[in-house]
Design a protein around this motif. Structure first.
Motif, PDB file in Angstrom:
ATOM      1  N   ASP A  73       2.864   1.901  -4.153  1.00 44.63           N
ATOM      2  CA  ASP A  73       3.458   2.090  -5.472  1.00 44.63           C
ATOM      3  C   ASP A  73       4.001   0.797  -6.064  1.00 44.63           C
ATOM      4  O   ASP A  73       4.363   0.763  -7.242  1.00 44.63           O
ATOM      5  N   SER A 104      -3.315   6.761  -5.601  1.00 40.48           N
ATOM      6  CA  SER A 104      -2.397   5.650  -5.889  1.00 40.48           C
ATOM      7  C   SER A 104      -3.080   4.567  -6.724  1.00 40.48           C
ATOM      8  O   SER A 104      -2.422   3.643  -7.187  1.00 40.48           O
ATOM      9  N   GLY A 105      -4.395   4.666  -6.875  1.00 38.98           N
ATOM     10  CA  GLY A 105      -5.108   3.712  -7.727  1.00 38.98           C
ATOM     11  C   GLY A 105      -5.523   2.422  -7.040  1.00 38.98           C
ATOM     12  O   GLY A 105      -5.910   1.470  -7.718  1.00 38.98           O
ATOM     13  N   ARG A 107      -7.772   0.289  -3.846  1.00 35.82           N
ATOM     14  CA  ARG A 107      -9.045   0.353  -3.135  1.00 35.82           C
ATOM     15  C   ARG A 107      -8.829   0.610  -1.657  1.00 35.82           C
ATOM     16  O   ARG A 107      -7.854   0.159  -1.077  1.00 35.82           O
TER      17      ARG A 107
END
Length: 139
Positions: A73, A104-105, A107
């Motif tokens: 985050d 969480s966006g 990779r």
């Protein structure tokens, strides 16, 4: 392989490692930690920290995985790096963890992909009369 930054001091994207080591020796932990660090060096990534899960990991929210989710985050985190997909745990737990990491966006990167590389079938070349080298009449 030369780094893309041509040896310029550049802070690469920050990633965090995750290891699931239920019953392993210190030598295995050291080897896996070095594998993650080497992967990050080769791909010009900054390894922020490695979260290590001990025990069986009976649920998806162990202390180590919760800590990993907390750092994801933070701003400017690029991703999570694992030695292999198996470090996410057994299939049901791994599926949930993959969803949470994707949510969480960031990779998800694997040092060693578990899928075998696709091979192109080797085709033998058959000699046909048209592919046979021609000989000069004088030879």
């Amino acid at each position: 392989m030369e780094p893309l930054t041509e040896h310029r001091p550049v802070n690469g994207p920050t990633v965090y490692g995750f290891l699931r080591l239920p019953k392993s020796a210190a030598a295995r932990q050291t080897a896996l930690t070095e594998a993650l660090a080497e992967y990050c060096r080769n791909h010009e990534l900054v390894l922020g920290a490695i979260f290590i899960e001990r025990g069986t990991g009976a649920n998806a929210h162990s202390a180590a995985f919760t800590g990993l989710l907390d750092v994801l985050d933070m701003p400017d985190v690029y991703g999570v790096v694992l030695p292999a997909a198996s470090h996410l745990g057994p299939k049901p737990i791994a599926a949930e963890r993959k969803r949470e990491i994707a949510g969480s966006g960031v990779r998800l990167m694997l040092v060693r992909d578990s899928k075998p590389a696709r091979r192109t079938p080797h085709r033998s070349r058959r000699r046909t009369p048209s592919s046979t080298p021609a000989l000069d009449a004088e030879t």
